[in-house]
Design a protein around this motif. Structure first.
Motif, PDB file in Angstrom:
ATOM      1  N   ARG A 167       0.827  -1.214   0.000  1.00 31.44           N
ATOM      2  CA  ARG A 167       0.000   0.000   0.000  1.00 31.44           C
ATOM      3  C   ARG A 167       0.857   1.258   0.000  1.00 31.44           C
ATOM      4  N   GLU A 168       2.033   1.174   0.602  1.00 30.47           N
ATOM      5  CA  GLU A 168       2.923   2.336   0.679  1.00 30.47           C
ATOM      6  C   GLU A 168       3.841   2.476  -0.529  1.00 30.47           C
ATOM      7  N   MET A 169       3.858   1.505  -1.415  1.00 29.40           N
ATOM      8  CA  MET A 169       4.801   1.504  -2.529  1.00 29.40           C
ATOM      9  C   MET A 169       4.701   2.742  -3.431  1.00 29.40           C
ATOM     10  N   PRO A 170       3.521   3.280  -3.752  1.00 28.30           N
ATOM     11  CA  PRO A 170       3.488   4.513  -4.558  1.00 28.30           C
ATOM     12  C   PRO A 170       4.193   5.682  -3.875  1.00 28.30           C
ATOM     13  N   VAL A 171       4.087   5.766  -2.560  1.00 29.57           N
ATOM     14  CA  VAL A 171       4.780   6.826  -1.817  1.00 29.57           C
ATOM     15  C   VAL A 171       6.285   6.608  -1.893  1.00 29.57           C
ATOM     16  N   ILE A 172       6.704   5.378  -1.730  1.00 32.71           N
ATOM     17  CA  ILE A 172       8.129   5.053  -1.781  1.00 32.71           C
ATOM     18  C   ILE A 172       8.700   5.379  -3.156  1.00 32.71           C
ATOM     19  N   ARG A 173       7.978   5.001  -4.206  1.00 35.70           N
ATOM     20  CA  ARG A 173       8.453   5.285  -5.571  1.00 35.70           C
ATOM     21  C   ARG A 173       8.546   6.784  -5.828  1.00 35.70           C
TER      22      ARG A 173
END
Length: 87
Positions: free
Chosen positions: A30-36
């Motif tokens: 769920r946090e991957m878009p923020v990380i990218r």
């Protein structure tokens, strides 16, 4: 002659109880878009670390900052799959 022997637990420390849980993996997904988005901003900042940014560099950094903000907003609002923002 003394033999050097490794301790099995310290060498193979990948017991099932040490693996991330399904809930933790889902949270990371769920946090991957923020990380990218944060990685993209960091990349843009690294490019200009040893030189004065030109207009194109400044635009790239601004866009990356907007993507980070949009990704954070989407994550907080529960739509982490959609980041929005200008491309």
């Amino acid at each position: 002659m003394d033999h050097i022997v490794t301790v099995q637990d310290s060498v193979t420390a990948f017991e099932p109880w040490m693996e991330p849980t399904d809930a933790e993996l889902d949270a990371i997904d769920r946090e991957m878009p923020v990380i990218r988005a944060e990685m993209e901003l960091l990349d843009a900042q690294i490019v200009v670390i040893d030189r004065t940014p030109c207009e194109l560099d400044e635009r790239r950094i601004r866009r990356a900052r907007r993507r980070v903000l949009a990704a954070h907003r989407a994550h907080v609002n529960g739509r982490s799959g959609q980041t929005g923002g200008a491309a």
